[in-house]
Design an enzyme around this catalytic site. Structure first.
Site, PDB file in Angstrom:
ATOM      1  N   TYR A 112       1.058  -1.135  -0.282  1.00  0.00           N
ATOM      2  CA  TYR A 112      -0.008  -0.272  -0.124  1.00  0.00           C
ATOM      3  C   TYR A 112       0.867   1.318   0.016  1.00  0.00           C
ATOM      4  O   TYR A 112       0.622   1.889  -0.700  1.00  0.00           O
ATOM      5  CB  TYR A 112      -1.279   0.242   1.461  1.00  0.00           C
ATOM      6  CG  TYR A 112      -1.804   0.796   1.587  1.00  0.00           C
ATOM      7  CD1 TYR A 112      -3.033   1.684   0.112  1.00  0.00           C
ATOM      8  CD2 TYR A 112      -1.648   2.452   2.272  1.00  0.00           C
ATOM      9  CE1 TYR A 112      -4.224   2.396   0.392  1.00  0.00           C
ATOM     10  CE2 TYR A 112      -2.743   3.464   1.439  1.00  0.00           C
ATOM     11  CZ  TYR A 112      -3.597   3.334   1.371  1.00  0.00           C
ATOM     12  OH  TYR A 112      -4.590   4.482   1.101  1.00  0.00           O
ATOM     13  N   LYS A 167      12.000 -14.824  -4.994  1.00  0.00           N
ATOM     14  CA  LYS A 167      11.061 -15.021  -6.162  1.00  0.00           C
ATOM     15  C   LYS A 167      10.908 -13.362  -6.964  1.00  0.00           C
ATOM     16  O   LYS A 167      10.656 -12.590  -6.493  1.00  0.00           O
ATOM     17  CB  LYS A 167       9.969 -15.159  -5.201  1.00  0.00           C
ATOM     18  CG  LYS A 167       8.599 -15.431  -6.860  1.00  0.00           C
ATOM     19  CD  LYS A 167       7.043 -16.200  -6.692  1.00  0.00           C
ATOM     20  CE  LYS A 167       6.594 -16.349  -7.941  1.00  0.00           C
ATOM     21  NZ  LYS A 167       4.713 -16.524  -7.188  1.00  0.00           N
TER      22      LYS A 167
END
Length: 302
Positions: A112, A167
């Site tokens: 956010y 990742k």
């Protein structure tokens, strides 16, 4: 770090199989887990993007984590996603994963606020210090709005022994190359995974360690086959499988969130699961289901 803690190969980000009320369907989840293990995946990642973590209550996430760890029963390593917009919740979920016997946790940056480098560093540092488990970072700047640069990751790895991999869900093979070069220089066992199907071959070629990609839910034979062919030196076969894999990212453009697409593809590929998803995602209409089918046919999966 011991070899036991080194994650590598193909680790599917497992779909969460749910009923229409959002409750875990244990039997069908077990069916999917068993199928993936039969296909010789190198681990399983629960409650990632494709596991719908961002649409769940904490209690729902704990429930799935508990079931996953218990059912997998150490047959392969289990990673639990602890993604959150706040540090306290991420730590709570990480400590829960440790308590139930997970093999590692996966932490994405808060999605956010765009944090200062100092605050972002502190976020990951606080998580790493809160557990003894191995921690994998998860870089997905398209969704978080903020990239984890190789230099930033290198700094984290220098100071936290249990941050052991990343990742890289980023459409830049140059970023993956630089991550390999800079971070493996200080820790050769640091694991670099691509998050996009069409980058697996290049990731391996550049010294990376494998893939954590959505297609491994419904076509694990492609990524597992590519990975094993590459290790065996059968480059011709690896390239052939990569050509099939490269077709699959078209699927993720059909809808957003694309968790419904992955479940539909999994069902079409022969695993009898329910395709219910959590809002704001919704069921695919017939037109979009047909698009999924056509892309799978194009990839010779049907």
């Amino acid at each position: 770090m011991t070899e036991l803690n080194r994650f590598k190969g193909i680790i599917p980000p497992v779909s969460s199989i749910l009923d229409k009320d959002g409750n875990l369907k244990e039997g069908e989840m077990a069916l999917l887990i068993d199928k993936l293990i039969e296909e010789k995946v190198n681990g399983l990642f629960f409650l990632g993007t494709g596991g719908e973590f961002s649409q769940m209550f904490v209690k729902e996430r704990k429930r799935i984590a508990e079931f996953a760890v218990k059912y997998v029963a150490k047959r392969v390593p289990v990673l639990i996603g602890i993604g959150s917009t706040n540090t306290r919740e991420a730590i709570l979920l990480g400590q829960h994963a440790e308590q139930i016997g997970a093999d590692g946790i996966v932490a994405i940056n808060p999605y956010y606020w765009n944090l200062t480098k100092e605050n972002l560093y502190t976020y990951f540092s606080d998580i790493a210090k809160s557990v003894k488990l191995p921690v994998l970072l998860y870089n997905f700047p398209t969704l978080t709005g903020q990239d984890l640069t190789p230099d930033f990751v290198k700094e984290l790895v220098l100071n936290h022994q249990n941050i052991v991999g990343i990742k890289e869900t980023i459409d830049s093979i140059g970023h993956i190359r630089e991550m390999n070069d800079k971070v493996k220089m200080i820790n050769p066992d640091f694991s670099v995974f691509c998050g996009f199907d069409d980058h697996l071959f290049n990731t391996l070629l550049l010294g990376g360690d494998g893939a954590i990609t959505a297609s491994a839910n419904f076509a694990p034979q492609l990524s597992v086959g590519l990975y094993n062919s590459f290790l065996a030196g059968d480059i011709e076969k690896a390239v052939s499988l990569q050509k099939q894999l490269a077709i699959l990212p078209q699927l993720y453009k059909i809808d957003s969130p694309f968790v419904n697409v992955v479940k539909e593809a999994t069902k079409l590929c022969g695993i009898d699961i329910t395709t219910e998803v959590l809002p704001p995602a919704k069921a695919l209409n017939e037109e979009k289901k047909q698009q999924v089918k056509e892309i799978l046919q194009q990839a010779n999966l049907l």
